[in-house]
Design a protein around this motif. Sequence first.
Motif, PDB file in Angstrom:
ATOM      1  N   LYS A 147       0.870  -1.173   0.000  1.00 44.25           N
ATOM      2  CA  LYS A 147       0.000   0.000   0.000  1.00 44.25           C
ATOM      3  C   LYS A 147       0.912   1.229   0.000  1.00 44.25           C
ATOM      4  O   LYS A 147       1.995   1.202   0.585  1.00 44.25           O
ATOM      5  CB  LYS A 147      -0.888   0.032   1.238  1.00 44.25           C
ATOM      6  N   PHE A 148       0.476   2.300  -0.669  1.00 44.87           N
ATOM      7  CA  PHE A 148       1.309   3.495  -0.677  1.00 44.87           C
ATOM      8  C   PHE A 148       0.457   4.753  -0.629  1.00 44.87           C
ATOM      9  O   PHE A 148      -0.700   4.776  -1.055  1.00 44.87           O
ATOM     10  CB  PHE A 148       2.221   3.533  -1.900  1.00 44.87           C
ATOM     11  N   THR A 149       1.053   5.807  -0.080  1.00 45.77           N
ATOM     12  CA  THR A 149       0.488   7.155  -0.091  1.00 45.77           C
ATOM     13  C   THR A 149       1.583   8.091  -0.579  1.00 45.77           C
ATOM     14  O   THR A 149       2.703   8.067  -0.058  1.00 45.77           O
ATOM     15  CB  THR A 149       0.030   7.582   1.311  1.00 45.77           C
ATOM     16  N   SER A 164       9.564  18.446  -1.458  1.00 46.35           N
ATOM     17  CA  SER A 164       9.696  17.003  -1.648  1.00 46.35           C
ATOM     18  C   SER A 164       8.388  16.373  -2.102  1.00 46.35           C
ATOM     19  O   SER A 164       7.303  16.844  -1.754  1.00 46.35           O
ATOM     20  CB  SER A 164      10.120  16.319  -0.336  1.00 46.35           C
ATOM     21  N   LEU A 165       8.539  15.325  -2.883  1.00 44.11           N
ATOM     22  CA  LEU A 165       7.453  14.390  -3.096  1.00 44.11           C
ATOM     23  C   LEU A 165       7.679  13.276  -2.081  1.00 44.11           C
ATOM     24  O   LEU A 165       8.764  12.715  -1.995  1.00 44.11           O
ATOM     25  CB  LEU A 165       7.470  13.833  -4.519  1.00 44.11           C
ATOM     26  N   VAL A 166       6.663  12.996  -1.302  1.00 45.36           N
ATOM     27  CA  VAL A 166       6.772  12.042  -0.205  1.00 45.36           C
ATOM     28  C   VAL A 166       6.099  10.738  -0.611  1.00 45.36           C
ATOM     29  O   VAL A 166       4.996  10.745  -1.164  1.00 45.36           O
ATOM     30  CB  VAL A 166       6.104  12.589   1.072  1.00 45.36           C
ATOM     31  N   LEU A 167       6.751   9.633  -0.347  1.00 43.66           N
ATOM     32  CA  LEU A 167       6.185   8.319  -0.635  1.00 43.66           C
ATOM     33  C   LEU A 167       6.208   7.485   0.643  1.00 43.66           C
ATOM     34  O   LEU A 167       7.282   7.140   1.144  1.00 43.66           O
ATOM     35  CB  LEU A 167       6.985   7.605  -1.734  1.00 43.66           C
ATOM     36  N   GLU A 168       5.046   7.204   1.189  1.00 47.84           N
ATOM     37  CA  GLU A 168       4.912   6.353   2.369  1.00 47.84           C
ATOM     38  C   GLU A 168       4.456   4.973   1.906  1.00 47.84           C
ATOM     39  O   GLU A 168       3.438   4.854   1.215  1.00 47.84           O
ATOM     40  CB  GLU A 168       3.907   6.941   3.354  1.00 47.84           C
ATOM     41  N   VAL A 169       5.211   3.947   2.267  1.00 47.95           N
ATOM     42  CA  VAL A 169       4.972   2.601   1.752  1.00 47.95           C
ATOM     43  C   VAL A 169       4.790   1.609   2.899  1.00 47.95           C
ATOM     44  O   VAL A 169       5.539   1.648   3.884  1.00 47.95           O
ATOM     45  CB  VAL A 169       6.149   2.130   0.868  1.00 47.95           C
ATOM     46  N   GLU A 170       3.808   0.741   2.744  1.00 51.09           N
ATOM     47  CA  GLU A 170       3.580  -0.348   3.690  1.00 51.09           C
ATOM     48  C   GLU A 170       3.600  -1.670   2.920  1.00 51.09           C
ATOM     49  O   GLU A 170       2.629  -1.997   2.232  1.00 51.09           O
ATOM     50  CB  GLU A 170       2.235  -0.189   4.400  1.00 51.09           C
ATOM     51  N   PRO A 171       4.707  -2.420   2.983  1.00 46.83           N
ATOM     52  CA  PRO A 171       4.736  -3.711   2.295  1.00 46.83           C
ATOM     53  C   PRO A 171       3.678  -4.655   2.860  1.00 46.83           C
ATOM     54  O   PRO A 171       3.323  -4.576   4.032  1.00 46.83           O
ATOM     55  CB  PRO A 171       6.152  -4.234   2.586  1.00 46.83           C
ATOM     56  N   GLY A 172       3.176  -5.545   2.004  1.00 48.54           N
ATOM     57  CA  GLY A 172       2.177  -6.516   2.440  1.00 48.54           C
ATOM     58  C   GLY A 172       2.777  -7.558   3.369  1.00 48.54           C
ATOM     59  O   GLY A 172       4.003  -7.648   3.529  1.00 48.54           O
ATOM     60  N   GLN A 206      15.934  10.257  -1.420  1.00 44.94           N
ATOM     61  CA  GLN A 206      16.539  10.030  -0.111  1.00 44.94           C
ATOM     62  C   GLN A 206      15.885   8.799   0.513  1.00 44.94           C
ATOM     63  O   GLN A 206      14.672   8.773   0.746  1.00 44.94           O
ATOM     64  CB  GLN A 206      16.346  11.248   0.783  1.00 44.94           C
ATOM     65  N   TYR A 207      16.706   7.785   0.775  1.00 43.64           N
ATOM     66  CA  TYR A 207      16.214   6.510   1.286  1.00 43.64           C
ATOM     67  C   TYR A 207      16.519   6.351   2.768  1.00 43.64           C
ATOM     68  O   TYR A 207      17.590   6.749   3.234  1.00 43.64           O
ATOM     69  CB  TYR A 207      16.883   5.351   0.542  1.00 43.64           C
ATOM     70  N   PRO A 208      15.604   5.723   3.514  1.00 45.21           N
ATOM     71  CA  PRO A 208      15.920   5.381   4.908  1.00 45.21           C
ATOM     72  C   PRO A 208      16.831   4.153   4.942  1.00 45.21           C
ATOM     73  O   PRO A 208      17.064   3.507   3.913  1.00 45.21           O
ATOM     74  CB  PRO A 208      14.549   5.068   5.507  1.00 45.21           C
ATOM     75  N   GLU A 209      17.333   3.850   6.117  1.00 45.48           N
ATOM     76  CA  GLU A 209      18.199   2.683   6.261  1.00 45.48           C
ATOM     77  C   GLU A 209      17.406   1.413   5.965  1.00 45.48           C
ATOM     78  O   GLU A 209      16.262   1.263   6.395  1.00 45.48           O
ATOM     79  CB  GLU A 209      18.764   2.629   7.676  1.00 45.48           C
ATOM     80  N   SER A 210      18.005   0.516   5.217  1.00 45.75           N
ATOM     81  CA  SER A 210      17.345  -0.750   4.867  1.00 45.75           C
ATOM     82  C   SER A 210      17.886  -1.871   5.754  1.00 45.75           C
ATOM     83  O   SER A 210      18.696  -1.631   6.661  1.00 45.75           O
ATOM     84  CB  SER A 210      17.586  -1.079   3.395  1.00 45.75           C
ATOM     85  N   THR A 230       9.423   5.530   4.534  1.00 43.55           N
ATOM     86  CA  THR A 230       9.120   6.762   3.790  1.00 43.55           C
ATOM     87  C   THR A 230      10.314   7.166   2.941  1.00 43.55           C
ATOM     88  O   THR A 230      11.455   7.172   3.414  1.00 43.55           O
ATOM     89  CB  THR A 230       8.775   7.911   4.760  1.00 43.55           C
ATOM     90  N   LEU A 231      10.034   7.520   1.681  1.00 46.17           N
ATOM     91  CA  LEU A 231      11.049   8.048   0.772  1.00 46.17           C
ATOM     92  C   LEU A 231      10.773   9.529   0.515  1.00 46.17           C
ATOM     93  O   LEU A 231       9.611   9.952   0.480  1.00 46.17           O
ATOM     94  CB  LEU A 231      11.021   7.308  -0.572  1.00 46.17           C
ATOM     95  N   LEU A 232      11.834  10.298   0.316  1.00 47.52           N
ATOM     96  CA  LEU A 232      11.712  11.704  -0.048  1.00 47.52           C
ATOM     97  C   LEU A 232      12.377  11.929  -1.397  1.00 47.52           C
ATOM     98  O   LEU A 232      13.566  11.642  -1.567  1.00 47.52           O
ATOM     99  CB  LEU A 232      12.368  12.609   0.996  1.00 47.52           C
TER     100      LEU A 232
END
Length: 293
Positions: A147-149, A164-172, A206-210, A230-232
């Motif tokens: 799911k993403f916003t 920024s364009l913000v991408l909030e992601v929730e993997p299934g 800009q990626y968070p720590e994986s 969240t990605l920026l």
Amino acid sequence: MELQDRLEELENSGFGIAAISYDSEAVLADFAQRRGITFPLLSDDDSAVISEFGILNTVAAEGLGPNADDPAVQADVARYVSFFGPSQAVVGTPYPGTFMLNSSGEVTSRFFEEFYRERNSTANVMLKLGVGVSPIEAVQGSTAHLKFTAYPSNSTVTVGTRFSLVLEVEPGPEMHVYAPGAEEKGYRVIGFNLAPTPLARIEPVQYPESEIYYFEPLDEYVPVYQESFTLLQEIVMHADAEAEGIMADLDTLTLSGTLEYQACDDAICFNPQSIPVSFTVDLEMPDRQRALR
């Protein structure tokens, strides 16, 4: 004005706000009354504090000095003071930027730009600090994998705005998507693929720590995201005279592209995905340009 618009949001997140400039108390009081500013505006009319922080713009004085006609000086003036020319330079001004201080008065982070007309939006600073902002005109979606916003940090931008364009992601459940570094093994890393625009510069995502995931079917270790993240994607509006002239005739800017990713569960890697996305922001010209229209 964005600081004032987001003041309640900032205060609710524990931030105190103050702005400092070389303007006199009378000028700042008049500005605050006209614009409805309720946070402190501090007068540093001799630029003492500005100098102490090491952000006094000495290029302004150089642009008005005996070497004002030197091409190198004029280039510095255009970059750091005013591309309208040395006559627009104001001595005593700081390099514009934002300092973040803790409760002990220690600087914990700072946000400055090379070109004086480029400015981080308040919302962009909040996002970089990990403080959530209220989504504006969000694009929401879901696939079999996540799911993403997605939404812009600002609904209105102007010349030089860094937002920024913000991408909030929730993997299934039992699902992961690939993070930077996974492309070395042939996987598609999640991110935006935006069409270029002559009005803005598209910065790297800009990626968070994986985390490193062991994919047993192929006996390999790869960087992934399994939890919400969240990605920026930063966008910097051009601030040169040509871009400003184009923007003066427009009311909005639409950024179009695709959301790209590849997902796997514990047993299967699915095909790479491309989801169309677009974002529209309003364009607001600086007071100087509005006066010329």
